[in-house]
Write a protein that holds these residues in place. Structure first.
Motif, mmCIF file in Angstrom:
data_model
loop_
_atom_site.group_PDB
_atom_site.id
_atom_site.type_symbol
_atom_site.label_atom_id
_atom_site.label_comp_id
_atom_site.label_asym_id
_atom_site.label_seq_id
_atom_site.Cartn_x
_atom_site.Cartn_y
_atom_site.Cartn_z
ATOM 1 N N GLY A 278 84.724 -64.834 -98.915
ATOM 2 C CA GLY A 278 85.757 -64.181 -98.117
ATOM 3 C C GLY A 278 85.320 -62.892 -97.453
ATOM 4 N N THR A 279 84.069 -62.503 -97.621
ATOM 5 C CA THR A 279 83.549 -61.285 -96.994
ATOM 6 C C THR A 279 83.276 -61.550 -95.515
ATOM 7 O OG1 THR A 279 82.516 -60.578 -99.060
ATOM 8 C CG2 THR A 279 81.678 -59.580 -97.042
ATOM 9 N N LEU A 280 83.744 -60.644 -94.668
ATOM 10 C CA LEU A 280 83.436 -60.714 -93.246
ATOM 11 C C LEU A 280 82.231 -59.830 -92.990
ATOM 12 C CD1 LEU A 280 84.193 -61.593 -90.333
ATOM 13 C CD2 LEU A 280 85.565 -59.503 -90.200
ATOM 14 N N ARG A 281 81.235 -60.390 -92.300
ATOM 15 C CA ARG A 281 80.017 -59.631 -92.003
ATOM 16 C C ARG A 281 79.808 -59.574 -90.503
ATOM 17 N NH1 ARG A 281 78.311 -62.292 -96.836
ATOM 18 N NH2 ARG A 281 77.900 -60.737 -98.421
ATOM 19 N N ALA A 282 79.334 -58.429 -90.038
ATOM 20 C CA ALA A 282 78.908 -58.272 -88.652
ATOM 21 C C ALA A 282 77.447 -57.859 -88.679
ATOM 22 C CB ALA A 282 79.747 -57.224 -87.935
ATOM 23 N N ARG B 174 86.064 -56.675 -96.596
ATOM 24 C CA ARG B 174 86.924 -57.602 -97.323
ATOM 25 C C ARG B 174 88.328 -57.480 -96.726
ATOM 26 N NH1 ARG B 174 84.973 -61.235 -100.643
ATOM 27 N NH2 ARG B 174 86.593 -60.969 -102.148
ATOM 28 N N ARG B 175 89.154 -58.482 -96.921
ATOM 29 C CA ARG B 175 90.534 -58.402 -96.431
ATOM 30 C C ARG B 175 91.189 -57.164 -97.007
ATOM 31 N NH1 ARG B 175 92.058 -61.880 -92.672
ATOM 32 N NH2 ARG B 175 91.115 -63.931 -92.813
ATOM 33 N N ALA B 176 91.836 -56.421 -96.162
ATOM 34 C CA ALA B 176 92.462 -55.161 -96.568
ATOM 35 C C ALA B 176 93.965 -55.362 -96.755
ATOM 36 C CB ALA B 176 92.231 -54.099 -95.507
ATOM 37 N N PRO B 177 94.550 -54.535 -97.603
ATOM 38 C CA PRO B 177 96.002 -54.584 -97.691
ATOM 39 C C PRO B 177 96.607 -54.140 -96.371
ATOM 40 C CG PRO B 177 95.110 -52.827 -99.085
ATOM 41 C CD PRO B 177 93.952 -53.550 -98.470
ATOM 42 N N ARG B 178 97.662 -54.766 -95.966
ATOM 43 C CA ARG B 178 98.306 -54.454 -94.682
ATOM 44 C C ARG B 178 98.895 -53.047 -94.729
ATOM 45 N NH1 ARG B 178 99.358 -56.778 -90.082
ATOM 46 N NH2 ARG B 178 101.228 -56.263 -88.951
ATOM 47 N N ILE C 56 75.649 -59.665 -81.245
ATOM 48 C CA ILE C 56 76.653 -59.351 -82.264
ATOM 49 C C ILE C 56 77.060 -60.671 -82.899
ATOM 50 C CG2 ILE C 56 78.955 -58.427 -82.734
ATOM 51 C CD1 ILE C 56 78.582 -56.663 -80.205
ATOM 52 N N GLU C 57 76.841 -60.769 -84.195
ATOM 53 C CA GLU C 57 77.188 -61.997 -84.899
ATOM 54 C C GLU C 57 78.174 -61.683 -86.014
ATOM 55 O OE1 GLU C 57 75.182 -65.857 -87.080
ATOM 56 O OE2 GLU C 57 73.937 -64.103 -86.697
ATOM 57 N N TYR C 58 79.285 -62.399 -86.022
ATOM 58 C CA TYR C 58 80.264 -62.311 -87.100
ATOM 59 C C TYR C 58 80.136 -63.570 -87.940
ATOM 60 C CZ TYR C 58 82.922 -58.417 -85.084
ATOM 61 O OH TYR C 58 83.321 -57.192 -84.626
ATOM 62 N N TRP D 228 90.462 -55.835 -92.102
ATOM 63 C CA TRP D 228 89.264 -55.869 -92.928
ATOM 64 C C TRP D 228 88.832 -54.448 -93.256
ATOM 65 C CZ3 TRP D 228 87.766 -60.774 -94.137
ATOM 66 C CH2 TRP D 228 88.259 -61.796 -93.340
ATOM 67 N N GLU D 229 88.358 -54.232 -94.491
ATOM 68 C CA GLU D 229 87.970 -52.885 -94.916
ATOM 69 C C GLU D 229 86.683 -52.953 -95.738
ATOM 70 O OE1 GLU D 229 90.827 -49.411 -96.031
ATOM 71 O OE2 GLU D 229 90.486 -50.630 -97.834
ATOM 72 N N SER D 230 85.808 -51.974 -95.515
ATOM 73 C CA SER D 230 84.568 -51.907 -96.288
ATOM 74 C C SER D 230 84.882 -51.544 -97.738
ATOM 75 C CB SER D 230 83.615 -50.878 -95.672
ATOM 76 O OG SER D 230 84.180 -49.584 -95.738
ATOM 77 N N PRO D 231 83.985 -51.881 -98.668
ATOM 78 C CA PRO D 231 84.232 -51.558 -100.081
ATOM 79 C C PRO D 231 84.484 -50.077 -100.343
ATOM 80 C CG PRO D 231 82.408 -53.101 -99.887
ATOM 81 C CD PRO D 231 82.750 -52.651 -98.494
ATOM 82 N N ASP D 232 83.825 -49.195 -99.563
ATOM 83 C CA ASP D 232 84.024 -47.752 -99.780
ATOM 84 C C ASP D 232 85.226 -47.204 -99.017
ATOM 85 O OD1 ASP D 232 83.154 -47.728 -97.144
ATOM 86 O OD2 ASP D 232 81.258 -46.723 -97.583
#
Length: 164
Positions: free
Chosen positions: A136-140, A158-162, A128-130, A45-49
């Motif tokens: 499809g956005t993962l939030r913590a 968001r899901r990141a490229p491997r 801590i809540e996921y 998972w990767e942040s938009p920035d």
């Protein structure tokens, strides 16, 4: 040669009779993984920035391993070793920011795409809540009391490229 043919014929009779026998049903199958309901968290998972990244291995044998890295221009990167593990008394999220001693947060509730872990005695955070949003956005959502005041941190990936 006759003995060889007799042995071959006996082997064929044995194979044919075994193939017609009733199939054996196994009853010693392993139980389902106790963390299977958290498999939605697996992945990269990767942040938009691109400055925050969290990765989780799929559950296996009651263990999920994870890590988090946060970059900030002009500052040293922050990192955290993570794991979710099944114990005899429950499921725990274990965090080790910057490799420090582990802090355990007990799984209080979970449902499809959501898990809440708590450690009321910890300084900060205590919760801590996921959650996995429909898009499809993962939030913590990291909350608790810090220095006598309610505090919160929010992370979104968001899901990141491997990557290798």
């Amino acid at each position: 040669m006759i003995a060889y043919r007799a042995a071959l014929a006996a082997s064929l009779v044995l194979l044919i009779s075994c193939s017609r026998s009733t199939p054996v049903t196994r009853t010693d199958t392993a139980p389902a993984d106790p963390l299977a309901e958290l498999a939605w968290l697996s992945g990269q998972w990767e942040s938009p920035d691109g400055l925050s990244r969290e990765e989780w291995m799929a559950p296996r044998d009651g263990l999920m391993l994870g890590m988090n890295r946060q970059l900030a221009p002009g500052r040293r990167p922050f990192f955290e070793y993570l794991r979710i593990e099944a114990r005899p008394d429950g499921v725990y999220y274990v965090a080790q920011p910057k490799g420090s001693p582990p802090t355990s947060f007990r799984l209080e509730s979970s449902e499809a795409g959501r898990a809440l872990f708590t450690a009321p005695e910890h300084d900060f955070p205590q919760r801590i809540e996921y959650s996995l949003a429909p898009d499809g956005t993962l939030r913590a959502h990291v909350t608790g009391v810090a220095q006598g005041r309610e505090a919160a941190l929010e992370f979104s990936w968001r899901r990141a490229p491997r990557t290798e």
